[in-house]
Design a protein around this motif. Structure first.
Motif, PDB file in Angstrom:
ATOM      1  N   LEU A  15     -14.678  31.716 -28.842  1.00 19.10           N
ATOM      2  CA  LEU A  15     -15.341  31.619 -27.540  1.00 19.10           C
ATOM      3  C   LEU A  15     -16.749  31.054 -27.674  1.00 19.10           C
ATOM      4  O   LEU A  15     -17.244  30.365 -26.777  1.00 19.10           O
ATOM      5  N   HIS A  16     -17.407  31.326 -28.793  1.00 20.44           N
ATOM      6  CA  HIS A  16     -18.717  30.712 -29.039  1.00 20.44           C
ATOM      7  C   HIS A  16     -18.585  29.195 -29.152  1.00 20.44           C
ATOM      8  O   HIS A  16     -19.503  28.452 -28.781  1.00 20.44           O
ATOM      9  N   ALA A  17     -17.434  28.745 -29.670  1.00 19.17           N
ATOM     10  CA  ALA A  17     -17.194  27.301 -29.757  1.00 19.17           C
ATOM     11  C   ALA A  17     -17.114  26.682 -28.368  1.00 19.17           C
ATOM     12  O   ALA A  17     -17.602  25.571 -28.138  1.00 19.17           O
ATOM     13  N   VAL A  50     -18.572  24.484 -21.751  1.00 18.27           N
ATOM     14  CA  VAL A  50     -17.469  24.484 -20.782  1.00 18.27           C
ATOM     15  C   VAL A  50     -17.186  25.921 -20.363  1.00 18.27           C
ATOM     16  O   VAL A  50     -17.487  26.866 -21.094  1.00 18.27           O
ATOM     17  N   SER A  51     -16.587  26.074 -19.192  1.00 21.15           N
ATOM     18  CA  SER A  51     -16.258  27.396 -18.662  1.00 21.15           C
ATOM     19  C   SER A  51     -14.794  27.718 -18.908  1.00 21.15           C
ATOM     20  O   SER A  51     -13.924  26.856 -18.734  1.00 21.15           O
ATOM     21  N   LEU A  97      -8.861  20.285 -12.318  1.00 23.79           N
ATOM     22  CA  LEU A  97      -9.748  20.048 -13.447  1.00 23.79           C
ATOM     23  C   LEU A  97      -9.402  20.904 -14.649  1.00 23.79           C
ATOM     24  O   LEU A  97     -10.061  20.826 -15.677  1.00 23.79           O
ATOM     25  N   ARG A  98      -8.365  21.710 -14.554  1.00 22.37           N
ATOM     26  CA  ARG A  98      -8.044  22.645 -15.617  1.00 22.37           C
ATOM     27  C   ARG A  98      -7.358  21.974 -16.793  1.00 22.37           C
ATOM     28  O   ARG A  98      -6.480  21.132 -16.618  1.00 22.37           O
ATOM     29  N   ILE A 156      -9.673  25.830 -19.530  1.00 22.87           N
ATOM     30  CA  ILE A 156     -11.086  25.467 -19.411  1.00 22.87           C
ATOM     31  C   ILE A 156     -11.253  24.429 -18.310  1.00 22.87           C
ATOM     32  O   ILE A 156     -10.311  23.708 -17.963  1.00 22.87           O
ATOM     33  N   ASP A 157     -12.446  24.359 -17.770  1.00 22.88           N
ATOM     34  CA  ASP A 157     -12.786  23.316 -16.804  1.00 22.88           C
ATOM     35  C   ASP A 157     -13.474  22.181 -17.546  1.00 22.88           C
ATOM     36  O   ASP A 157     -14.582  22.361 -18.076  1.00 22.88           O
ATOM     37  N   ALA A 158     -12.832  21.036 -17.631  1.00 22.65           N
ATOM     38  CA  ALA A 158     -13.406  19.875 -18.319  1.00 22.65           C
ATOM     39  C   ALA A 158     -13.071  18.623 -17.522  1.00 22.65           C
ATOM     40  O   ALA A 158     -11.921  18.403 -17.170  1.00 22.65           O
TER      41      ALA A 158
END
Length: 294
Positions: free
Chosen positions: A40-42, A48-49, A21-22, A71-73
């Motif tokens: 990172l705020h975005a 998302v993590s 999922l990366r 990120i995990d998306a």
């Protein structure tokens, strides 16, 4: 659909799923207080993590940094949402997805599509792809840290720039750059070579001690000569299939290992500062040719 193997532990299964999922994003920012925090705020705004972050001096933003973020998306739409959120940050100069084209095409591919389950982060598929690393170094290369022995020596810095530029311009298939080393550079090499040559019988492994005389015989290794990587590369290819190519400075572990998959070893060609021949805060030709090559 990924089926769970009852004989595989929960921890292993979760790790496999996370890799599938990366998504890896690349963006460049100007160097200022709170720059990374805004980006990172975005990610937080897109819900998302982040699982990994890597930075290096930027080749896009002046006096800035390039970031690689995992990120995990789970969907194409979510990835696009993250990209748009990062683009809204004013200090960002470039945003793109680092992945294979086939994986991106499969995202949101309709009913029955496995989407990001098929995504694979970009990796070199042919040796010429290693040219993309030409300017992607973590540190040193063209710039020196303030604690480097040669940081305040303008003559040394100009000489390094000259050698680094040849590595920067090199492309696969071209003859490896030939460096006409100065007498001062040869003297630094001589001091290192002589001292290590005395220490090898006591500290080096059997394989190292077997190969070093072959390098002296076939590649002009010796106290009075800094060997050329072209000669070493030809010899190594005949013996092992490995080749050398020049590099500006320290690569990321991922880029370094990707090169080894093609039996290519990146080697710097500049040498440490003459004021302290037995110390260097970075890889140099002594480190590469007297440490790694044998």
């Amino acid at each position: 659909m990924l089926q769970r193997n009852p004989h595989v532990s929960q921890t292993h299964h979760d790790a496999v799923t996370m890799r599938e999922l990366r998504t890896t994003l690349f963006f460049s920012v100007q160097d200022q207080v709170g720059a990374l925090d805004e980006c990172l705020h975005a990610l937080k705004a897109a819900d998302v993590s982040m699982t990994r972050i890597e930075s290096r001096p930027s080749k896009v933003a002046e006096r800035g940094y390039d970031f690689f973020v995992d990120i995990d998306a789970r969907t194409k739409e979510l990835v696009e949402c993250v990209v748009e959120e990062i683009k809204r940050v004013k200090i960002v100069r470039d945003v793109r997805i680092v992945s294979s084209l086939g994986a991106l095409e499969s995202l949101g591919g309709g009913e029955g599509s496995q989407g990001l389950d098929q995504q694979v982060p970009w990796f070199p598929r042919k040796v010429s792809d290693l040219d993309t690393f030409a300017e992607k170094v973590l540190e040193m290369g063209e710039e020196l840290s303030s604690d480097h022995p040669g940081a305040k020596d303008p003559v040394y810095r100009r000489r390094r720039m000259e050698i680094v530029q040849k590595a920067k311009e090199y492309r696969s298939g071209q003859p490896l750059p030939h460096i006409d080393y100065t007498e001062q550079e040869k003297d630094t090499w001589r001091q290192v070579y002589t001292r290590l040559r005395d220490m090898y019988p006591k500290y080096a492994c059997r394989e190292f001690l077997h190969v070093l005389p072959l390098l002296e015989q076939n590649c002009a290794y010796g106290p009075d000569n800094i060997p050329q990587i072209e000669d070493i590369s030809r010899f190594l290819k005949d013996c092992t299939g490995f080749t050398l190519r020049p590099v500006m400075g320290l690569l990321t572990p991922r880029d370094f290992l990707n090169s080894l998959a093609f039996r290519v070893f990146h080697s710097t060609q500049y040498i440490r500062h003459h004021s302290d021949p037995y110390y260097t805060p970075e890889p140099d030709c002594c480190h590469e040719l007297l440490g790694h090559v044998p």
